[in-house]
Write a protein that holds these residues in place. Structure first.
Motif, mmCIF file in Angstrom:
data_model
loop_
_atom_site.group_PDB
_atom_site.id
_atom_site.type_symbol
_atom_site.label_atom_id
_atom_site.label_comp_id
_atom_site.label_asym_id
_atom_site.label_seq_id
_atom_site.Cartn_x
_atom_site.Cartn_y
_atom_site.Cartn_z
ATOM 1 N N TYR A 214 0.827 -1.176 0.025
ATOM 2 C CA TYR A 214 -0.012 -0.111 -0.189
ATOM 3 C C TYR A 214 0.844 1.102 -0.020
ATOM 4 N N GLY A 215 0.305 2.152 -0.521
ATOM 5 C CA GLY A 215 1.069 3.454 -0.778
ATOM 6 C C GLY A 215 0.602 4.428 0.344
ATOM 7 N N LYS A 216 1.193 5.749 0.826
ATOM 8 C CA LYS A 216 0.772 6.748 1.863
ATOM 9 C C LYS A 216 0.775 7.912 0.788
ATOM 10 N N GLN A 217 -0.771 8.377 1.081
ATOM 11 C CA GLN A 217 -1.068 9.744 0.293
ATOM 12 C C GLN A 217 0.072 11.042 0.717
ATOM 13 N N LEU A 218 0.413 11.452 -0.003
ATOM 14 C CA LEU A 218 1.366 12.426 0.233
ATOM 15 C C LEU A 218 0.855 14.053 0.194
ATOM 16 N N ALA A 219 -0.002 13.983 -0.744
ATOM 17 C CA ALA A 219 -0.639 15.498 -1.008
ATOM 18 C C ALA A 219 -1.761 15.345 -1.780
ATOM 19 N N THR A 220 -2.655 16.364 -1.951
ATOM 20 C CA THR A 220 -3.668 16.592 -2.682
ATOM 21 C C THR A 220 -3.345 18.053 -3.446
ATOM 22 N N THR A 221 -3.390 18.075 -4.672
ATOM 23 C CA THR A 221 -2.956 19.356 -5.402
ATOM 24 C C THR A 221 -3.587 19.408 -6.551
ATOM 25 N N THR A 222 -3.829 20.561 -7.179
ATOM 26 C CA THR A 222 -4.566 20.814 -8.607
ATOM 27 C C THR A 222 -3.362 21.293 -9.534
ATOM 28 N N ALA A 223 -2.116 21.384 -9.185
ATOM 29 C CA ALA A 223 -0.876 21.375 -9.811
ATOM 30 C C ALA A 223 -0.620 20.316 -10.610
ATOM 31 N N THR A 224 0.453 20.463 -11.672
ATOM 32 C CA THR A 224 0.925 18.982 -12.085
ATOM 33 C C THR A 224 2.277 18.645 -11.997
ATOM 34 N N SER A 225 2.691 18.916 -10.670
ATOM 35 C CA SER A 225 4.050 18.447 -9.961
ATOM 36 C C SER A 225 3.988 18.651 -8.591
ATOM 37 N N TYR A 226 4.705 17.687 -8.123
ATOM 38 C CA TYR A 226 4.708 17.759 -6.507
ATOM 39 C C TYR A 226 6.203 17.324 -6.088
ATOM 40 N N THR A 227 6.617 18.018 -5.160
ATOM 41 C CA THR A 227 8.080 17.935 -4.650
ATOM 42 C C THR A 227 7.861 17.125 -3.250
ATOM 43 N N ASP A 228 8.643 16.182 -3.006
ATOM 44 C CA ASP A 228 8.621 15.246 -1.856
ATOM 45 C C ASP A 228 9.874 15.686 -1.034
ATOM 46 N N SER A 229 9.871 16.564 -0.209
ATOM 47 C CA SER A 229 11.012 16.839 0.571
ATOM 48 C C SER A 229 11.255 16.223 1.681
ATOM 49 N N ALA A 230 10.221 15.216 2.236
ATOM 50 C CA ALA A 230 10.459 14.472 3.440
ATOM 51 C C ALA A 230 10.693 12.876 2.955
ATOM 52 N N LEU A 231 11.314 12.734 1.849
ATOM 53 C CA LEU A 231 11.777 11.477 1.492
ATOM 54 C C LEU A 231 12.617 10.724 2.558
ATOM 55 N N PRO A 232 12.462 9.906 2.980
ATOM 56 C CA PRO A 232 13.552 9.250 4.045
ATOM 57 C C PRO A 232 14.881 8.933 3.318
ATOM 58 N N LYS A 233 16.035 9.247 3.860
ATOM 59 C CA LYS A 233 17.364 9.008 3.078
ATOM 60 C C LYS A 233 18.235 8.187 3.912
ATOM 61 N N THR A 234 17.519 7.034 3.201
ATOM 62 C CA THR A 234 17.847 5.633 3.931
ATOM 63 C C THR A 234 18.632 4.756 2.760
ATOM 64 N N GLY A 235 18.290 5.018 1.845
ATOM 65 C CA GLY A 235 19.077 4.335 0.381
ATOM 66 C C GLY A 235 17.922 2.946 0.306
ATOM 67 N N ALA A 236 16.687 3.452 0.672
ATOM 68 C CA ALA A 236 15.504 2.351 0.133
ATOM 69 C C ALA A 236 15.152 3.080 -1.058
ATOM 70 N N ALA A 237 14.237 2.194 -1.622
ATOM 71 C CA ALA A 237 13.635 2.628 -2.987
ATOM 72 C C ALA A 237 12.097 2.924 -2.953
ATOM 73 N N TYR A 238 11.629 3.728 -3.477
ATOM 74 C CA TYR A 238 10.111 3.939 -3.421
ATOM 75 C C TYR A 238 9.569 4.491 -4.734
ATOM 76 N N TYR A 239 8.154 3.890 -4.608
ATOM 77 C CA TYR A 239 7.495 4.163 -5.983
ATOM 78 C C TYR A 239 6.510 5.311 -5.727
ATOM 79 N N TYR A 240 6.453 6.101 -6.880
ATOM 80 C CA TYR A 240 5.306 7.199 -6.869
ATOM 81 C C TYR A 240 4.253 7.035 -7.596
ATOM 82 N N GLU A 241 2.917 7.295 -7.469
ATOM 83 C CA GLU A 241 1.954 7.272 -8.192
ATOM 84 C C GLU A 241 1.112 8.528 -8.278
ATOM 85 N N VAL A 242 0.445 8.711 -9.417
ATOM 86 C CA VAL A 242 -0.610 9.932 -9.334
ATOM 87 C C VAL A 242 -2.201 9.511 -9.665
ATOM 88 N N TRP A 243 -3.100 9.850 -8.996
ATOM 89 C CA TRP A 243 -4.422 9.624 -9.349
ATOM 90 C C TRP A 243 -5.226 10.914 -9.437
#
Length: 363
Positions: A214-243
């Protein structure tokens, strides 16, 4: 009303006069291109829309009141016609309301199929609304207006019906998703293509750890871009999706996954010092570094330090991959000694030092 954008060509015609050829300029028809969703508008000096329009331009909205005068130069104040047309992408389509009002005649077409037909000379403005279901994709709307006599006014809108009671159509899944990662700041920027939906409410941005269901909802926006500044810096890999979400609350499917592998800037947890028995030939217990870090398997190196009781300075007595050592030459006088340690992961991040701890009495 937007000004027309014309491209005019001139043709050269060769003619003979007294045996001499000469060139004469003949103006060609002016071409007008209107960018969707702006309407292309044509004025005719008749009510049958026949012949060449007297004027063609672009109109951002059908909402005019010409009174009893002529709408443009070259067109009479009575017995004229105006035609608007536009082809646009309606995204997933859905229920729409076509609302038209005019004095005199009006006809509205969707892909050539008539939806509104009030075609008569009237003495007052007539209004008509019909509900239309527009399929997904590109479609053409055409609005024909004629004035026979008297005042001339016209208005037309096509708007999505956004009530959840009528709109059951999900928005199209967002496309064009792309992600970039800044290893210096650790921020990921996700971008996507603007939706064609006329009733779009917003986008939802999700992030999930690779391998997680499952994914974590980061934001609700009307723009066509989003910057994730709170991404953990652990060396792990993450997937992003837009709905995409429309005004009726219908939610699209998720966009294609976009992967980001983060840099590892997270140090392991600080170890702590324990005591264990040294080999049998050593008459005292050995200092041992123990870690409780979740990523203990990632620890590549340990460092142990001893406090000089006289100078109060720390000196490194061990640096290596082992978590336990016997400090064989530290206690000739049998006194207690204080130790501390730290750990480094494979990415080069050092933990904080452990709490300082004094050795047990010699045996």
């Amino acid at each position: 009303m937007n000004p027309a954008r014309r491209t005019t060509a001139t043709a050269l015609v060769l003619a003979a006069a007294g045996g001499v050829l000469y060139a004469t300029a003949v103006p060609a028809s002016a071409a007008v291109n209107c960018t969707s969703p702006v309407f292309k508008r044509q004025f005719f000096a008749n009510t049958t829309f026949s012949g060449t329009p007297k004027k063609t331009d672009c109109d951002s909205a059908i909402d005019q009141n010409w009174g009893k005068g002529a709408p443009v130069s070259g067109v009479p104040s009575n017995n004229f016609g105006v035609r608007w047309s536009v082809t646009r992408d309606f995204g997933s389509g859905g229920p729409f309301a076509f609302t038209a009002s005019a004095q005199d005649g009006m006809r509205v077409y969707l892909d050539g199929v008539r939806k509104i037909n009030v075609w008569k000379n009237v003495s007052a403005t007539v209004k008509k609304t019909v509900n239309v279901t527009i399929p997904a994709g590109k479609h053409t709307i055409r609005f024909d207006f004629v004035n026979w006599t008297g005042s001339a006014n016209v208005r037309f809108t096509y708007t999505p019906r956004t009530s959840a009671a009528y709109d059951k159509v999900k928005p199209l899944t967002p496309t064009g998703t792309a992600v970039s990662y800044n290893p210096a700041t650790g921020a990921a920027k996700l971008t996507w293509t603007r939706s064609k939906e006329m009733d779009l409410a917003n986008y939802r941005v999700y992030r999930r750890l690779k391998g997680a269901p499952y994914g974590k909802q980061l934001a609700t926006t009307t723009a066509t871009s989003y910057t994730d500044s709170a991404l953990p810096k652990t060396g792990a890999a993450y997937y992003y999706e837009v709905w995409a979400v429309d005004k009726a609350g219908n939610v699209s499917g998720g966009s294609s996954d976009k992967l980001v592998t983060t840099v590892d800037r997270t140090p392991p947890a600080a170890p702590f010092v324990e005591w264990d028995a040294c080999p049998a030939d050593q008459p005292y217990a050995a200092p041992e570094l123990v870690t409780t870090a979740k990523n203990a398997a990632d620890i590549a190196r340990y460092e142990m330090q001893r406090l000089d009781a006289t100078t109060k300075r720390w000196s490194t007595v061990y640096s290596g991959t082992k978590g336990a050592i016997c400090d064989t030459g530290y206690r000739a006088d049998g006194s207690k000694v204080t130790y501390r340690g730290r750990a480094r992961d494979a990415a080069g991040n050092w933990s904080a030092y452990s709490a300082a701890r004094r050795s047990p009495p010699p045996t």
